[in-house]
Design a protein around this motif. Structure first.
Motif, PDB file in Angstrom:
ATOM      1  N   SER A  38       0.701  -1.243   0.186  1.00 47.18           N
ATOM      2  CA  SER A  38      -0.053   0.037  -0.020  1.00 47.18           C
ATOM      3  C   SER A  38       0.803   1.188   0.148  1.00 47.18           C
ATOM      4  CB  SER A  38      -0.987  -0.214   1.254  1.00 47.18           C
ATOM      5  OG  SER A  38      -1.698   1.326   1.251  1.00 47.18           O
ATOM      6  N   LEU A  39       0.476   2.364  -0.718  1.00 51.15           N
ATOM      7  CA  LEU A  39       1.368   3.534  -0.880  1.00 51.15           C
ATOM      8  C   LEU A  39       0.374   4.768  -0.953  1.00 51.15           C
ATOM      9  CD1 LEU A  39       4.041   4.748  -1.542  1.00 51.15           C
ATOM     10  CD2 LEU A  39       3.632   4.418  -3.683  1.00 51.15           C
ATOM     11  N   VAL A  56       3.261   0.509   3.090  1.00 47.39           N
ATOM     12  CA  VAL A  56       2.980  -0.797   3.798  1.00 47.39           C
ATOM     13  C   VAL A  56       3.754  -1.664   3.106  1.00 47.39           C
ATOM     14  CG1 VAL A  56       1.347  -2.564   4.750  1.00 47.39           C
ATOM     15  CG2 VAL A  56       0.904  -0.205   4.967  1.00 47.39           C
ATOM     16  N   THR A  57       4.426  -2.598   3.854  1.00 44.63           N
ATOM     17  CA  THR A  57       5.491  -3.457   3.162  1.00 44.63           C
ATOM     18  C   THR A  57       5.623  -4.752   3.954  1.00 44.63           C
ATOM     19  OG1 THR A  57       7.507  -4.026   1.946  1.00 44.63           O
ATOM     20  CG2 THR A  57       7.626  -2.742   3.986  1.00 44.63           C
ATOM     21  N   GLY A 134     -12.116   2.136   7.536  1.00 46.34           N
ATOM     22  CA  GLY A 134     -11.812   1.302   8.830  1.00 46.34           C
ATOM     23  C   GLY A 134     -10.291   0.663   8.482  1.00 46.34           C
ATOM     24  N   SER A 135     -10.132  -0.152   9.294  1.00 43.46           N
ATOM     25  CA  SER A 135      -8.813  -0.996   9.220  1.00 43.46           C
ATOM     26  C   SER A 135      -8.894  -1.584   7.956  1.00 43.46           C
ATOM     27  CB  SER A 135      -8.711  -1.965  10.420  1.00 43.46           C
ATOM     28  OG  SER A 135      -9.945  -3.003  10.150  1.00 43.46           O
ATOM     29  N   THR A 136      -7.742  -2.088   7.443  1.00 47.01           N
ATOM     30  CA  THR A 136      -7.435  -2.846   6.136  1.00 47.01           C
ATOM     31  C   THR A 136      -8.323  -4.213   6.473  1.00 47.01           C
ATOM     32  OG1 THR A 136      -5.495  -1.985   5.601  1.00 47.01           O
ATOM     33  CG2 THR A 136      -5.947  -4.010   4.503  1.00 47.01           C
ATOM     34  N   GLU A 137      -8.501  -4.688   7.483  1.00 46.80           N
ATOM     35  CA  GLU A 137      -9.267  -6.047   7.647  1.00 46.80           C
ATOM     36  C   GLU A 137     -10.762  -5.805   7.550  1.00 46.80           C
ATOM     37  OE1 GLU A 137      -6.880  -4.910   9.734  1.00 46.80           O
ATOM     38  OE2 GLU A 137      -5.109  -6.431   9.129  1.00 46.80           O
ATOM     39  N   THR A 157      -8.020   3.583  -1.437  1.00 45.48           N
ATOM     40  CA  THR A 157      -7.011   4.491  -0.951  1.00 45.48           C
ATOM     41  C   THR A 157      -5.717   4.171  -0.567  1.00 45.48           C
ATOM     42  OG1 THR A 157      -7.405   4.746   1.268  1.00 45.48           O
ATOM     43  CG2 THR A 157      -8.805   6.082  -0.313  1.00 45.48           C
ATOM     44  N   GLY A 158      -5.552   2.961  -0.124  1.00 41.94           N
ATOM     45  CA  GLY A 158      -4.396   2.401   0.508  1.00 41.94           C
ATOM     46  C   GLY A 158      -4.445   3.173   2.021  1.00 41.94           C
TER      47      GLY A 158
END
Length: 169
Positions: A38-39, A56-57, A134-137, A157-158
């Motif tokens: 994610s960027l 995010v990596t 919210g959270s990625t999850e 959006t990332g």
């Protein structure tokens, strides 16, 4: 040497807001075979001179340390913080989710959206566009459930993230 498990890390990178900076950072990852999950990038200063890149990596701890060191050496980079290691932080992601359906599928899509606090931002007689954050999850789970009722398209959006507490990191 034994195989180390891969860990997800959220990096906050303050950089000069100028042409080519993002390309240099992405190029660093690409040249070394690191993946970017994610960027996001945005101007964060009053005078438009500084941007924050949230990246995010994944990788084992020595690889994350190497990424941090290499990022820190780039000239346009002011500060690199691994929010995952730093401590408590807030992460959010937003998605627009288009769902098509009529009848029971339409009702179910609205019911699920309500549960996830997703709001309709566009509607027609045959489809909805929901905004969920919210959270990625949470975003992943909402999208997975919408697949069952008529998912058409997704735009995300990332991750954006910031450290908790009164001080800047």
């Amino acid at each position: 040497m034994k195989h180390l498990p891969s860990e997800r890390h959220t990096l906050s990178i303050l950089v000069d807001n100028e042409a080519g900076v993002l390309a240099r950072i992405v190029g660093l990852f690409s040249a070394r075979g690191y993946n970017i999950e994610s960027l996001t990038v945005a101007d964060v200063s009053d005078n438009h001179e500084v941007s924050r890149i949230t990246l995010v990596t994944n990788g084992p701890p020595p690889v994350i340390d190497q990424i941090m060191a290499q990022l820190d050496r780039l000239v346009p980079v002011h500060k690199v913080v691994d929010l995952t290691d730093w401590g408590p932080h807030v992460e959010r992601e937003m998605a627009l989710v288009k769902v098509a359906g009529v009848g029971d599928k339409r009702v179910e899509a609205l019911r699920l959206a309500d549960i996830f606090r997703a709001r309709p931002v566009d509607t027609s007689t045959a489809s909805f566009v929901f905004e969920v954050s919210g959270s990625t999850e949470k975003v992943n789970q909402f999208i997975a459930l919408m697949r069952e009722v008529g998912l058409v398209e997704v735009a995300r959006t990332g991750v954006v993230a910031i450290a908790r507490g009164a001080e800047a990191v």
